[in-house]
Each structure stands twice: as C-alpha cells, then as structure tokens.
Design a protein around this motif. Structure first.
Motif: not given
Length: 343
Positions: A230-252
């Motif tokens: 409701l504050a105008g933040i795209d929650v879905r996109r934020q969650r997508l970025y977070l799992y991308l970040l987790s995957g990146l850490c797994c790759g490293i």
C-alpha cells in the motif's frame, strides 16, 4: 491517552499502542535484543569456544593452520547464509540452497564446462545459481506459491538433476587455475582466498542490508507485506530479487566448494539449508521476518563451524555435536521470544 506509532524501517501502518503497565515504560520493552547485545553475546560464545579449544587441544586448535581451516570451512556455508538472511528477513524461506549448491557444482565441473577453463567454471556455477533463484522467485512472487513448497520442489528437482548429471560419480576438476586457489601459495598475508571472498560477500551483504533502499524494503516486506504494498513498493518484484540474491550466493558458494574439494558431487551442500537457517536464527534474524542482521548470521556460522572443529579435534561423536547444535538453536529461539515479549 492512546498514541499511534509506526516502527521505523518496517513499513507497518500506524496502530494503537497497548497500555503500558505501571512501572514499565515502552522503552523497557524493545522488539528483541539490541544489535550490540546480540553481537556481544555471540562474540562471548565464540570466546568461550576458543577458550575450551585452548584448554583441551591447545597445540592443535590454536595453530595457524587450524584457524585457517575453520575460516575456510565457514566460507562456503557463510556465503549461503548471507543470502538466506535476506530471504528470512523478508518473511520467506529457502529450503533449496543445498541442492542448488550441488547442482551448480556438478554442472560447473562437467568435462564440457571445464574445457572453458576458470572463467567457464565460475560463470556456470553463478549462472546455475541465478537460474534456480529465478525459478524460485517467479514461483513465489508471481505464481503465488508458498515459499516452503516452492523451494522444497526446487530442492527435490535440483538434487535429482545433479544426480542425473553425475550418474552418481565424482567429477574431478582438472583446471589448474581453479585448484591453485586452494593451495597455500595463493594465500594473501596468510589468509586463504576463499576467506577473502567470504569477507567480500559479507561486506557487500552488510552494505546492501543496512545502507540501501533494498535492505529497508526487505525489512518492510517481512514486517508487513500488505502495508508495504500500500505504500507503493512492488512486493512481488522485491521477493523475486531476494530469491535471485539467494541463488547468486549459492552459485558463489558452489564455486568455493569446487576450489575446496577439487571436484563436483551430487552430494555437495548436504544439509546446507538447515545450517544456514540455524546460523541466521542464532544470529538474531527472526524466522517470522521483519528483522535480520548479516553480522549476526556470520557470527552464527563461525560458532557452528568452531563447534564442529572442536568436536573433531576431541574425537567426540557427531551425534553429540548435533545435539549441541540443536540445544543452541532452541536457546536462541527462546531468547528471541522472551525479548519480543519484553519479559
């Protein structure tokens, strides 16, 4: 008189404060232990473990080579834990990190991949991690799947694919430039390269979490996703970025594991998801979301790694080690609950 307030950084709507009992002000009821108290507590635990090691096995435990070993072993799971901290803080969970590490490590060590040398192995490990993180993120953020189910499905799929690629066999790394990172000649001022990578990931993770809008949004999503939306933040996109970040850490982490083991196996990363979650929890990250700390999570990793090293040096059974870890996790959760209640 009833007041309204909004917790800083959580993005939650203003809600009436409950009446404060006589003799106890709101200032005496913080939402959990202060960061400095948590950090000092974990440093105290580490100090006790070092003291125990110094008393029971002074020559072995306090040797430079053993301390290098402890930090090196902490590096792989530590990188995974940094990504896990972001996910848990947002109110999610990732049960697939160990399987992603396994898949990335075996995909990056196939004969075809090794023909491209150092760059090919590194790129493949990171790309596979990001790819798995992307699938997790899309299923959870845009597919509406519960994180537990989506990442559990990825856990099973990645493990199965890793087994299919290797056919149950160990894939030996033959690229000398990769193997050279694990030898002592590659150490920088006595510090193994893997530890330097771990330190760099930790630093970047801390800056991202504490000094950027991305970190504040992560905390806000975990604190109250609907209010954040409701504050105008795209929650879905934020969650997508977070799992991308987790995957990146797994790759490293997969690449670090390849350097450490000199091979790729479908059994790599076994129970990493449990170790990463446990380290984050004892470090002060709330499993329900809304609060996290990268420094605390890293200290949690060091505590668990030191315990493992102590048990190995003292020839104690692994079963006792697991019991000790379980007791630490229970104690950490109880402390969190007590602090949140303000008792």
């Amino acid at each position: 008189m009833t007041q309204s307030t909004t917790p800083a950084g959580h993005g939650t709507p203003a809600t009436p404060l409950a009446p404060v009992p006589a003799g106890k002000s709101a200032a005496h009821r913080p939402p959990g232990l202060r960061p400095d108290v948590r950090t000092l507590s974990l440093l105290g635990v580490l100090a006790v473990l070092v003291a125990v090691g110094g008393v029971t096995r002074p020559d072995e435990f306090l040797s430079v080579s053993n301390l290098q070993l402890v930090l090196t072993q902490a590096s792989v799971i530590g990188v995974v834990t940094v990504g896990m901290t972001f996910v848990i803080t947002s109110g999610g969970i990732d049960l697939s990190v160990g399987a992603i590490v396994a898949l990335a490590s075996v995909w990056a060590t196939t004969v075809a991949t090794q023909e491209y040398g150092f760059a090919g192995i590194l790129f493949t490990a990171v790309a596979v991690g990001l790819g798995c993180g992307l699938v997790n993120g899309l299923l959870i953020a845009y597919g509406g799947m519960v994180p537990f189910i989506a990442t559990l499905a990825m856990f099973a799929s990645a493990r199965g694919l890793a087994l299919q690629i290797t056919d149950g066999k160990t894939q030996i790394v033959t690229v000398e430039s990769v193997l050279d990172l694990g030898v002592k000649d590659a150490y920088v001022l006595g510090i193994p390269p893997l530890v330097l990578v771990f330190a760099a990931v930790t630093l970047v993770g801390w800056l991202l979490f504490n000094r950027t809008t991305f970190g504040r949004r992560t905390v806000a999503v975990g604190g109250n996703a609907e209010a954040t939306r409701l504050a105008g933040i795209d929650v879905r996109r934020q969650r997508l970025y977070l799992y991308l970040l987790s995957g990146l850490c797994c790759g490293i982490a997969a690449f670090l594991l390849i350097v450490l083991a000199g091979s790729g196996q479908n059994t790599n990363g076994n129970l990493y998801e449990l170790d990463a979650i446990a380290a984050a929890i004892i470090g002060g990250t709330l499993l329900s979301g809304g609060r996290g700390t990268v420094v605390g999570s890293v200290l949690g990793v060091l505590v668990f790694t030191t315990i493992t090293n102590l048990f190995a040096l003292n020839n104690l059974e692994s079963a006792v080690q697991q019991i000790a870890k379980g007791a630490i996790i229970v104690a950490a959760v109880l402390v969190q609950h007590r602090a949140l209640r303000g008792d």
